[in-house]
Write a protein that holds these residues in place. Structure first.
Motif, PDB file in Angstrom:
ATOM      1  N   UNK A   1      18.802  15.902  20.567  1.00 42.59           N
ATOM      2  CA  UNK A   1      19.147  17.122  19.849  1.00 42.59           C
ATOM      3  C   UNK A   1      18.185  18.259  20.121  1.00 42.59           C
ATOM      4  N   UNK A   2      17.269  18.102  21.081  1.00 45.68           N
ATOM      5  CA  UNK A   2      16.311  19.141  21.422  1.00 45.68           C
ATOM      6  C   UNK A   2      15.037  19.095  20.596  1.00 45.68           C
ATOM      7  N   UNK A   3      14.928  18.132  19.668  1.00 42.34           N
ATOM      8  CA  UNK A   3      13.740  18.067  18.829  1.00 42.34           C
ATOM      9  C   UNK A   3      12.557  17.462  19.591  1.00 42.34           C
ATOM     10  N   UNK A   4      11.348  17.885  19.219  1.00 45.21           N
ATOM     11  CA  UNK A   4      10.139  17.339  19.829  1.00 45.21           C
ATOM     12  C   UNK A   4       9.944  15.903  19.371  1.00 45.21           C
ATOM     13  N   UNK A   5       9.517  15.030  20.269  1.00 40.29           N
ATOM     14  CA  UNK A   5       9.178  13.671  19.890  1.00 40.29           C
ATOM     15  C   UNK A   5       7.760  13.686  19.336  1.00 40.29           C
ATOM     16  N   UNK A   6       7.463  12.843  18.382  1.00 36.36           N
ATOM     17  CA  UNK A   6       6.165  12.817  17.728  1.00 36.36           C
ATOM     18  C   UNK A   6       5.457  11.488  17.987  1.00 36.36           C
ATOM     19  N   UNK A   7       4.118  11.511  18.039  1.00 36.71           N
ATOM     20  CA  UNK A   7       3.324  10.284  18.098  1.00 36.71           C
ATOM     21  C   UNK A   7       3.393   9.629  16.723  1.00 36.71           C
ATOM     22  N   UNK A   8       3.423   8.320  16.685  1.00 38.44           N
ATOM     23  CA  UNK A   8       3.380   7.621  15.412  1.00 38.44           C
ATOM     24  C   UNK A   8       2.473   6.407  15.531  1.00 38.44           C
ATOM     25  N   UNK A   9       1.886   6.014  14.418  1.00 40.05           N
ATOM     26  CA  UNK A   9       1.092   4.798  14.315  1.00 40.05           C
ATOM     27  C   UNK A   9      -0.027   4.714  15.354  1.00 40.05           C
ATOM     28  N   UNK A  10      -0.680   5.808  15.637  1.00 36.10           N
ATOM     29  CA  UNK A  10      -1.773   5.790  16.591  1.00 36.10           C
ATOM     30  C   UNK A  10      -3.021   6.364  15.949  1.00 36.10           C
ATOM     31  N   UNK A  11      -4.138   5.801  16.294  1.00 32.73           N
ATOM     32  CA  UNK A  11      -5.409   6.338  15.831  1.00 32.73           C
ATOM     33  C   UNK A  11      -5.830   7.397  16.830  1.00 32.73           C
ATOM     34  N   UNK A  12      -6.030   8.610  16.360  1.00 33.79           N
ATOM     35  CA  UNK A  12      -6.427   9.701  17.234  1.00 33.79           C
ATOM     36  C   UNK A  12      -7.881   9.492  17.660  1.00 33.79           C
ATOM     37  N   UNK A  13      -8.135   9.370  18.967  1.00 28.13           N
ATOM     38  CA  UNK A  13      -9.514   9.175  19.416  1.00 28.13           C
ATOM     39  C   UNK A  13     -10.339  10.440  19.120  1.00 28.13           C
ATOM     40  N   UNK A  14     -11.461  10.258  18.435  1.00 26.17           N
ATOM     41  CA  UNK A  14     -12.323  11.410  18.130  1.00 26.17           C
ATOM     42  C   UNK A  14     -13.769  10.981  18.018  1.00 26.17           C
ATOM     43  N   UNK A  15     -14.642  11.956  18.164  1.00 29.49           N
ATOM     44  CA  UNK A  15     -16.083  11.744  18.060  1.00 29.49           C
ATOM     45  C   UNK A  15     -16.664  12.761  17.091  1.00 29.49           C
ATOM     46  N   UNK A  16     -17.775  12.408  16.462  1.00 34.19           N
ATOM     47  CA  UNK A  16     -18.467  13.338  15.572  1.00 34.19           C
ATOM     48  C   UNK A  16     -19.425  14.217  16.348  1.00 34.19           C
ATOM     49  N   UNK A  17     -19.509  15.459  15.908  1.00 26.75           N
ATOM     50  CA  UNK A  17     -20.445  16.432  16.470  1.00 26.75           C
ATOM     51  C   UNK A  17     -21.126  17.118  15.298  1.00 26.75           C
ATOM     52  N   UNK A  18     -22.424  16.961  15.192  1.00 28.67           N
ATOM     53  CA  UNK A  18     -23.181  17.587  14.122  1.00 28.67           C
ATOM     54  C   UNK A  18     -23.551  19.012  14.535  1.00 28.67           C
ATOM     55  N   UNK A  19     -23.041  19.981  13.782  1.00 23.80           N
ATOM     56  CA  UNK A  19     -23.346  21.395  14.050  1.00 23.80           C
ATOM     57  C   UNK A  19     -24.444  21.817  13.083  1.00 23.80           C
ATOM     58  N   UNK A  20     -25.558  22.272  13.653  1.00 22.16           N
ATOM     59  CA  UNK A  20     -26.714  22.683  12.859  1.00 22.16           C
ATOM     60  C   UNK A  20     -26.809  24.215  12.819  1.00 22.16           C
TER      61      UNK A  20
END
Length: 155
Positions: free
Chosen positions: A135-154
């Protein structure tokens, strides 16, 4: 009535079996997830340059010759600060540089990077570029852990 009951039971079994089949790797393929991320530094101050990168995957994700990485950086309040794409190679390797804004709010920020327009949750080892639904709709990610890292901003 007996034929109808048999048909309904067979249909229910087929419907229950389909979701599991979609999540199973294809014969001969192995799970192949994006390679782990790394940051050039774990802390920075406003105006500093930071690089998020990943080495090539040890498997063959086959992202394609025009693959891109999507990079998102959120400040400590959850506000999206960086929302951009950059080049990524077929094996998932990339290096993406961004600058912390001069008005960066100190705190713990999150840096995430994931294959852009790719169903990267799929572990079939195939190139699974996300497209549009019927129908032209965007497909979405589901059930996934988004890979990310912490960055300490001082300050």
């Amino acid at each position: 009535m007996r034929k109808l009951t048999g048909f309904l039971v067979a249909s229910a079994v087929a419907v229950v079996a389909l979701p599991g089949a979609a999540c199973s790797p294809q014969p001969g393929s192995q799970p192949c997830f994006p390679p782990p991320l790394s940051l050039s530094t774990t802390s920075g101050a406003p105006g500093d340059s930071v690089t998020v990168s990943a080495h090539d995957a040890t498997c063959n994700p086959r992202y394609g010759t025009h693959a891109q990485i999507k990079v998102e950086v959120f400040d400590g309040t959850g506000t999206l600060i960086v929302n951009s794409t950059g080049p990524m190679n077929d094996a998932g390797g990339f290096s993406f540089n961004f600058e912390l804004p001069v008005a960066a709010v100190p705190g713990t920020w999150r840096v995430s990077a994931f294959p852009h327009d790719v169903d990267w949750c799929d572990d079939t080892g195939r190139n699974n570029r996300v497209g549009r639904g019927p129908g032209g709709e965007e497909m979405q990610r589901v059930s996934c852990v988004l890979p990310s890292l912490e960055l300490l901003v001082t300050p």
